[in-house]
Design a protein around this motif. Structure first.
Motif, PDB file in Angstrom:
ATOM      1  N   ALA A 184       0.820  -1.212   0.000  1.00 30.78           N
ATOM      2  CA  ALA A 184       0.000   0.000   0.000  1.00 30.78           C
ATOM      3  C   ALA A 184       0.855   1.264   0.000  1.00 30.78           C
ATOM      4  O   ALA A 184       0.540   2.232  -0.699  1.00 30.78           O
ATOM      5  CB  ALA A 184      -0.939  -0.002   1.194  1.00 30.78           C
ATOM      6  N   ALA A 185       1.939   1.269   0.762  1.00 32.65           N
ATOM      7  CA  ALA A 185       2.797   2.455   0.819  1.00 32.65           C
ATOM      8  C   ALA A 185       3.397   2.760  -0.548  1.00 32.65           C
ATOM      9  O   ALA A 185       3.467   3.920  -0.968  1.00 32.65           O
ATOM     10  CB  ALA A 185       3.893   2.257   1.858  1.00 32.65           C
ATOM     11  N   LEU A 186       3.824   1.733  -1.258  1.00 36.59           N
ATOM     12  CA  LEU A 186       4.384   1.929  -2.600  1.00 36.59           C
ATOM     13  C   LEU A 186       3.313   2.406  -3.569  1.00 36.59           C
ATOM     14  O   LEU A 186       3.550   3.323  -4.368  1.00 36.59           O
ATOM     15  CB  LEU A 186       5.017   0.637  -3.111  1.00 36.59           C
ATOM     16  N   ASP A 187       2.141   1.819  -3.510  1.00 36.59           N
ATOM     17  CA  ASP A 187       1.060   2.243  -4.394  1.00 36.59           C
ATOM     18  C   ASP A 187       0.688   3.705  -4.145  1.00 36.59           C
ATOM     19  O   ASP A 187       0.434   4.458  -5.088  1.00 36.59           O
ATOM     20  CB  ASP A 187      -0.160   1.357  -4.210  1.00 36.59           C
ATOM     21  N   LEU A 188       0.660   4.122  -2.899  1.00 43.34           N
ATOM     22  CA  LEU A 188       0.354   5.518  -2.587  1.00 43.34           C
ATOM     23  C   LEU A 188       1.485   6.439  -3.044  1.00 43.34           C
ATOM     24  O   LEU A 188       1.231   7.551  -3.508  1.00 43.34           O
ATOM     25  CB  LEU A 188       0.084   5.683  -1.094  1.00 43.34           C
ATOM     26  N   ALA A 189       2.719   5.980  -2.948  1.00 44.26           N
ATOM     27  CA  ALA A 189       3.834   6.769  -3.473  1.00 44.26           C
ATOM     28  C   ALA A 189       3.703   6.920  -4.982  1.00 44.26           C
ATOM     29  O   ALA A 189       4.024   7.984  -5.537  1.00 44.26           O
ATOM     30  CB  ALA A 189       5.161   6.111  -3.106  1.00 44.26           C
ATOM     31  N   TYR A 190       3.237   5.883  -5.650  1.00 45.94           N
ATOM     32  CA  TYR A 190       3.008   5.968  -7.091  1.00 45.94           C
ATOM     33  C   TYR A 190       1.898   6.967  -7.426  1.00 45.94           C
ATOM     34  O   TYR A 190       1.968   7.672  -8.423  1.00 45.94           O
ATOM     35  CB  TYR A 190       2.666   4.601  -7.668  1.00 45.94           C
TER      36      TYR A 190
END
Length: 74
Positions: free
Chosen positions: A4-10
Protein backbone atom coordinates in the motif's frame (compact mmCIF):
# COMPACT_ATOMS: atom_id res chain seq x y z
CA UNK A 1 1.69 -4.26 -6.24
CA UNK A 2 0.80 -5.70 -2.84
CA UNK A 3 2.38 -2.81 -0.94
CA UNK A 4 0.00 0.00 0.00
CA UNK A 5 2.80 2.46 0.82
CA UNK A 6 4.38 1.93 -2.60
CA UNK A 7 1.06 2.24 -4.39
CA UNK A 8 0.35 5.52 -2.59
CA UNK A 9 3.83 6.77 -3.47
CA UNK A 10 3.01 5.97 -7.09
CA UNK A 11 -0.19 8.03 -6.81
CA UNK A 12 1.82 10.91 -5.34
CA UNK A 13 4.36 10.73 -8.17
CA UNK A 14 1.77 10.38 -10.92
CA UNK A 15 2.55 6.78 -11.91
CA UNK A 16 -0.93 5.74 -10.76
CA UNK A 17 -4.07 7.85 -10.96
CA UNK A 18 -5.71 6.38 -7.87
CA UNK A 19 -5.62 3.78 -5.13
CA UNK A 20 -8.22 2.18 -2.91
CA UNK A 21 -8.10 -0.53 -0.28
CA UNK A 22 -10.56 -1.69 2.36
CA UNK A 23 -9.83 -2.82 5.91
CA UNK A 24 -6.16 -1.84 6.02
CA UNK A 25 -4.07 -0.73 8.98
CA UNK A 26 -3.12 2.88 9.59
CA UNK A 27 0.58 2.06 9.82
CA UNK A 28 0.45 0.59 6.31
CA UNK A 29 -0.80 3.82 4.73
CA UNK A 30 0.16 6.76 6.95
CA UNK A 31 3.34 7.78 5.11
CA UNK A 32 1.82 7.18 1.68
CA UNK A 33 -1.30 9.20 2.48
CA UNK A 34 0.89 12.10 3.56
CA UNK A 35 2.86 11.91 0.31
CA UNK A 36 -0.35 12.03 -1.73
CA UNK A 37 -1.62 15.07 0.20
CA UNK A 38 1.73 16.86 -0.10
CA UNK A 39 1.76 16.22 -3.85
CA UNK A 40 -1.68 17.86 -4.22
CA UNK A 41 -3.75 14.68 -4.37
CA UNK A 42 -6.86 13.85 -2.37
CA UNK A 43 -7.14 11.29 0.42
CA UNK A 44 -10.40 10.55 2.20
CA UNK A 45 -10.81 11.40 5.90
CA UNK A 46 -8.94 8.64 7.72
CA UNK A 47 -9.88 9.87 11.21
CA UNK A 48 -13.37 8.40 11.03
CA UNK A 49 -11.99 4.84 11.05
CA UNK A 50 -10.33 2.66 13.65
CA UNK A 51 -6.56 2.37 13.25
CA UNK A 52 -6.73 -1.24 12.12
CA UNK A 53 -9.79 -1.06 9.86
CA UNK A 54 -9.41 1.80 7.37
CA UNK A 55 -10.99 2.12 3.95
CA UNK A 56 -8.67 4.40 1.98
CA UNK A 57 -9.40 6.24 -1.24
CA UNK A 58 -6.58 8.32 -2.72
CA UNK A 59 -6.28 9.89 -6.16
CA UNK A 60 -5.24 12.85 -8.17
CA UNK A 61 -7.63 15.75 -7.90
CA UNK A 62 -8.65 15.43 -11.54
CA UNK A 63 -10.21 11.96 -11.21
CA UNK A 64 -11.29 11.96 -7.57
CA UNK A 65 -15.03 12.48 -8.13
CA UNK A 66 -15.23 9.88 -10.91
CA UNK A 67 -13.21 7.34 -8.89
CA UNK A 68 -15.47 7.73 -5.85
CA UNK A 69 -18.57 7.29 -8.05
CA UNK A 70 -17.16 4.04 -9.42
CA UNK A 71 -16.24 2.76 -5.95
CA UNK A 72 -19.65 3.20 -4.29
CA UNK A 73 -20.20 -0.57 -4.21
CA UNK A 74 -16.78 -1.37 -2.75
Amino acid sequence: SGCAALDLAYVASGRLDGFFHNQINLWDIAAGALMVKEAGGIVNDLTKYKANNIDIRASSSTINVKMLENLKNF
